[in-house]
Design a protein around this motif. Structure first.
Motif, PDB file in Angstrom:
ATOM      1  N   ALA A  83      -3.376  -3.161   9.593  1.00 25.41           N
ATOM      2  CA  ALA A  83      -2.215  -3.826   9.024  1.00 25.41           C
ATOM      3  C   ALA A  83      -2.444  -4.044   7.532  1.00 25.41           C
ATOM      4  O   ALA A  83      -3.593  -4.129   7.082  1.00 25.41           O
ATOM      5  CB  ALA A  83      -1.973  -5.163   9.733  1.00 25.41           C
ATOM      6  N   PRO A  84      -1.370  -4.145   6.742  1.00 26.32           N
ATOM      7  CA  PRO A  84      -1.562  -4.425   5.315  1.00 26.32           C
ATOM      8  C   PRO A  84      -2.217  -5.795   5.116  1.00 26.32           C
ATOM      9  O   PRO A  84      -2.117  -6.684   5.976  1.00 26.32           O
ATOM     10  CB  PRO A  84      -0.133  -4.428   4.765  1.00 26.32           C
ATOM     11  N   GLY A  85      -2.886  -5.960   3.983  1.00 26.61           N
ATOM     12  CA  GLY A  85      -3.488  -7.250   3.670  1.00 26.61           C
ATOM     13  C   GLY A  85      -4.967  -7.306   3.972  1.00 26.61           C
ATOM     14  O   GLY A  85      -5.549  -6.387   4.548  1.00 26.61           O
ATOM     15  N   GLY A  86      -5.586  -8.420   3.568  1.00 22.01           N
ATOM     16  CA  GLY A  86      -7.024  -8.567   3.704  1.00 22.01           C
ATOM     17  C   GLY A  86      -7.448  -9.064   5.068  1.00 22.01           C
ATOM     18  O   GLY A  86      -6.633  -9.373   5.939  1.00 22.01           O
ATOM     19  N   THR A  87      -8.780  -9.140   5.261  1.00 18.69           N
ATOM     20  CA  THR A  87      -9.372  -9.651   6.492  1.00 18.69           C
ATOM     21  C   THR A  87     -10.525 -10.576   6.119  1.00 18.69           C
ATOM     22  O   THR A  87     -10.818 -10.784   4.938  1.00 18.69           O
ATOM     23  CB  THR A  87      -9.915  -8.496   7.359  1.00 18.69           C
TER      24      THR A  87
END
Length: 949
Positions: A83-87
């Motif tokens: 998914a887009p975005g950080g972790t």
């Protein structure tokens, strides 16, 4: 943010019931990147580069279909994407994945359609914000394994190997690699339970995670074998010697962070995305939504896929539906024009390869091929030399997933009793020579020669997968292994796997029959599958289909040319070789005298020392390391003013001529025919031109007397002459046709001397006032601009300054505005589509046309201007070759084509047919196409090739 705490799970027990449920987990992010880079730049509208790209969409559909066929009874099916975005990893280490290039826009625009397609195909699509795809896969895999569910993870990412247990296996459908417990141990040298420790020591350069500096796979595996775990290695760090030990101690503080980053989490909270865990009901596979899928295919330009699904050609369910296709099915709507039936290696329980040892089995397969609409045919032989090769075995395939191998001349130990080769060939001969029995092969010209060596003239070859690939994707490899991997997602057995490499390689005849059978049957099966993938794409495009049909006809004509061969005068070549040897020795002596010392004329280092240190010659250019260059271009420049470089150049040229031609050609005479037989490689040059090798008849130098003398050794037998027929100024005529420039069209239509006409235009004088020097300049300009020559190149070629060269080019374009417009339009069209086309529709791809690298882009732009002309010339000479061969056959002439070199056909003509040839051959060549200017073919006749010019 979904939380993924690190936890340990016990492995599931090893016993598995036959009806054990399966979970298919697809690493969708891996799939979409691989599909994007593996497939050509497909678009909704193939003629509009600005339209929606579709290559990754189609590729992902293909790979999922491969997996579906391989595991038809899997109840659960999930495709996981990032998914887009950080972790959480970005929080731990801000530099995590920092050096990764951003996703290409053409790929980004395909992600939403890919998700839609995957869902319509019956897979559960997951992209969980804040959780990497690997962690989602790890969580679902471990959850399923704890319930004795067999887990198959499909990914090319080796990092997932840390998940492998007795219940969890990683497969790579692109490479065929299988990472189970044994596979991980074999590949990495450590058990799966130590893969995290192994990865922490190595680090991950792709994700920008450091490891222990200078510690590679061998050292990591060695340490883990010796100490048993990363923790134990850390405890003993002070004892490990050398630079590796020192680097380990420097990394001790980092290793815990590295472990956090590289460990795949297996208990992430997926609430809201996969509810009800540990139950997997939420990821149960579904039937394909056929109605919606048809609309999807139409929307994205997959016409064949849509037609297939609408026609109900396949009712195959999703991976979880529990039913696989019948092995005899002909097509599959979910794969369409990239592959029509699942790859044989991926057909669980369906693959059927027979080995034919007795006559009942032979008769059964003979009946199959007699009844089949199309049969894939492959030979295994004793040699790559097509004129010498003898048959070791033959394989056939008429249905995807089924094939047979007939071993005929295996000689290895413990070889079973084989059917007699001669009798088998005698029984196959009526089918092989029947033009009504359609046959398919990969590089059919080679197999035709092999059968001809046994007295069989195969007829009825309808398709060649090598040529299909060559026409559809000229810029890619065309070997069967590459085609199978690219279009079927399958990696087959390699020849080296059976026979070994180099000095230890054994003949195919010594390969065990069971292994040889699997290899050869697989080749025929793959060939049939690749054909089913590529042929629909050719059928959909009339221009490309026409080019493919031309290549098939050319293959037939080239087979005849190769088979005939050319007669050479070996004695004349041996005399020339001796004389060349004397001249080479004399040149060496002269060079030593000019240098004032002996030196090796083949050593750039020694030449450089003499040129620039001892003699003080000017440095023309330097190598990448900063040393003065002594390459061919430098020698030619220095030879204008200094005698030593001139002697070295002549020495090199004569040495090459002697080694390549005068020494070797007499040794290449076929003992059975008394002739030299070159091989024409049809699927090599991106422009469509042929490549000649063993021997290379296209590179015999003709600008010097010694090179032309070599061609004098290509002779006619008694009662015959050699004829040379070639097109006059073919590429300039094509330029006139393509550009539509009025002045150029007029010059050719009125039969003017085009170089004189150009000189008159450029220099502003009357045609009759053009000097020989002005005509020479005009000729260089005419041909130079065809090849995209710059003002700098023109200045160097003519020996003038850049300003004068620029003025000449500017004046040329003023007088020939159509040419300028063609060049500008072609460059732009190439940038928009990624390819240019010949007059007849052959596509010539230019991968570097939009490159950020200036020199590469400029090279591609020059190629964009020249390729349509060179490619059209290649099409025309192939058309001529085909028409000439047809005329020779229909009129039962004894004239034979013996060579095709660039734009020239060389024939061996009985004296009684010379007059017919003089009138008929030029007529045939001029009439193969109607351009805006007349085609002109000229014929010369002589006792040898040189004198025929």
């Amino acid at each position: 943010m979904h939380n993924c705490p690190m936890t340990e799970f016990a492995s599931a027990p090893a016993d598995q019931a036959e009806s054990q449920p399966q979970l298919l987990l697809v690493d969708g992010s891996s799939y979409l990147y691989r599909a994007f880079h593996a497939l050509p730049d497909l678009r909704v509208d193939p003629n509009d580069r600005a339209s929606q790209p579709t290559g990754a969409i189609r590729g992902v559909i293909n790979m999922l279909t491969v997996l579906r066929k391989q595991y038809p009874k899997a109840q659960y099916a999930v495709c996981v994407f990032d998914a887009p975005g950080g972790t959480f990893r970005d929080d731990i280490y801000p530099e995590y994945k920092a050096q990764r290039a951003p996703m290409p826009d053409d790929l980004r625009s395909q992600i939403a359609p890919i998700h839609e397609a995957v869902d319509l195909l019956g897979w559960r699509v997951l992209a969980v914000p804040g959780v990497e795809a690997d962690d989602v896969i790890g969580t679902l895999a471990r959850t399923a394994a704890e319930q004795d569910i067999e887990v198959i993870v499909s990914s090319g990412d080796k990092d997932l190997a840390q998940l492998v247990t007795e219940r969890i296996t990683i497969i790579d459908t692109m490479s065929g690699k299988r990472r189970d417990l044994a596979g991980v141990q074999t590949e990495f040298g450590v058990p799966a339970s130590l893969m995290v420790d192994y990865q922490v020591l190595l680090g991950d350069s792709v994700d920008n995670v450091p490891g222990v500096d200078k510690v590679g796979p061998k050292t990591a595996a060695k340490w883990l074998t010796e100490y048993g775990s990363l923790d134990a290695i850390v405890e003993n760090a002070s004892k490990i010697k050398g630079m590796a030990g020192e680097n380990l101690r420097k990394a001790l503080e980092w290793l815990p962070t590295g472990r956090q980053l590289l460990t795949i989490r297996t208990n992430c909270d997926l609430t809201g995305y996969v509810d009800g865990l540990p139950s997997l009901d939420a990821v149960t596979g579904r039937e394909i939504n056929a109605e919606a899928m048809v609309e999807f295919y139409k929307k994205y330009g997959f016409k064949t896929l849509a037609k297939g699904l609408e026609a109900g050609q396949s009712k195959t369910a999703s991976p979880a539906a529990g039913s696989g296709p019948k092995s005899g099915s002909n097509s599959d709507p979910s794969t369409g024009d990239l592959f029509a039936d699942p790859p044989a290696a991926s057909r669980a329980g369906e693959l059927k390869y027979d080995v034919v040892f007795d006559w009942p089995a032979f008769d059964a397969w003979l009946a199959k091929i007699e009844a089949a609409e199309l049969t894939a045919l492959d030979t295994e032989t004793t040699s790559l030399d097509e004129m010498q090769a003898r048959i070791v075995g033959i394989s056939f395939s008429v249905t995807p997933g089924e094939a047979a191998y007939i071993p005929l001349a295996h000689t290895g130990p413990d070889t079973p009793q084989q059917l007699p080769l001669d009798e088998v060939l005698q029984r196959l001969k009526p089918w092989l020579e029947n033009p009504g029995k359609k046959k398919l092969g990969q590089h059919i010209k080679y197999d035709r020669h092999v059968f001809a060596n046994h007295g069989i003239e195969v007829r009825g070859y309808a398709h060649d997968t090598m040529l299909q690939s060559y026409v559809l994707e000229v810029h890619r490899p065309h070997g069967l292994a590459s085609l199978a991997e690219r279009h079927l997602g399958r990696k087959g057995i390699q020849y080296e796997d059976l026979c070994g490499k180099g000095a230890h390689q054994i003949p195919f005849a010594q390969v065990a029959v069971d292994k040889a059978a699997e290899y050869s049957a697989e080749d025929s099966d793959q060939t049939l599958d690749v054909h089913l993938a590529l042929w629909p794409r050719l059928e959909e495009n009339d221009k490309l289909r026409g080019i493919y049909e031309l290549e098939m006809e050319s293959s037939e004509a080239l087979y005849r040319i190769e088979r005939t061969g050319v007669l050479i005068d070996g004695d004349a070549l041996r005399v020339q070789s001796h004389e060349l040897g004397q001249r080479i020795l004399a040149l060496e002596k002269e060079a030593h005298e000019l240098a004032g010392q002996p030196f090796n004329l083949g050593s750039p280092k020694q030449i450089g020392e003499i040129f620039f240190v001892k003699l003080g010659l000017p440095v023309v250019k330097k190598t990448a390391t900063g040393a003065p260059s002594t390459d061919e271009e430098v020698l030619e420049k220095l030879a204008e003013d200094y005698p030593l470089p001139a002697r070295i150049l002549e020495h090199r040229g004569l040495s090459k001529l002697k080694g390549t031609y005068t020494d070797k050609l007499p040794l290449m005479v076929n003992a059975a025919t008394g002739r030299v037989h070159t091989h024409y490689a049809q699927a090599v040059a991106v422009t469509g031109r042929l490549s000649s090798n063993d021997p290379n008849l296209q590179n015999i130098p003709i600008r010097n007397a010694e090179g032309r003398r070599v061609r004098e050794a290509f002779v006619a037998p008694p009662g015959c002459v050699i004829a040379s027929a070639d097109y006059s100024q073919i590429e300039l005529r094509i330029m006139a046709h393509i550009s539509g420039d009025e002045a150029l069209l007029r010059a050719f239509t009125e039969g003017l001397d085009v170089h004189r006409a150009t000189a008159a235009e450029v220099f502003g004088v009357e045609t009759e006032q053009v000097t020989s020097e002005q005509r020479r300049y005009a000729k260089v300009i005419n041909f130079g601009l065809i090849y995209g020559m710059s003002s700098f190149g023109l200045a160097r070629n003519l020996g003038i300054d850049n300003t004068a060269a620029r003025n000449y080019i500017a004046r040329y374009f003023e007088r020939y505005p159509g040419v300028k417009k063609y060049m500008d339009d072609t460059r732009q069209s190439a940038k928009d589509t990624g390819y240019v086309e010949t007059v007849f529709g052959r596509r010539l791809y230019l991968p570097e046309i939009n490159s950020p690298n200036g020199p590469r882009r400029a090279g591609a732009e020059r190629a964009a201007i020249n390729a349509p002309m060179q490619g059209t010339a290649a099409d025309l000479i192939k058309m001529s070759m085909v028409q000439v061969q047809k005329a020779l056959d229909e009129q039962q002439r004894k004239t034979r084509m013996i060579m095709q070199v660039h734009d020239e056909l060389v024939l061996e003509v009985p004296e009684a047919e010379v007059e017919w040839m003089r009138s008929e051959i030029p007529r045939l060549m001029a009439g193969v196409a109607a351009l805006k200017v007349p085609l002109l073919a000229e014929v010369g006749v002589g006792p040898n090739w040189e004198q025929a010019h």
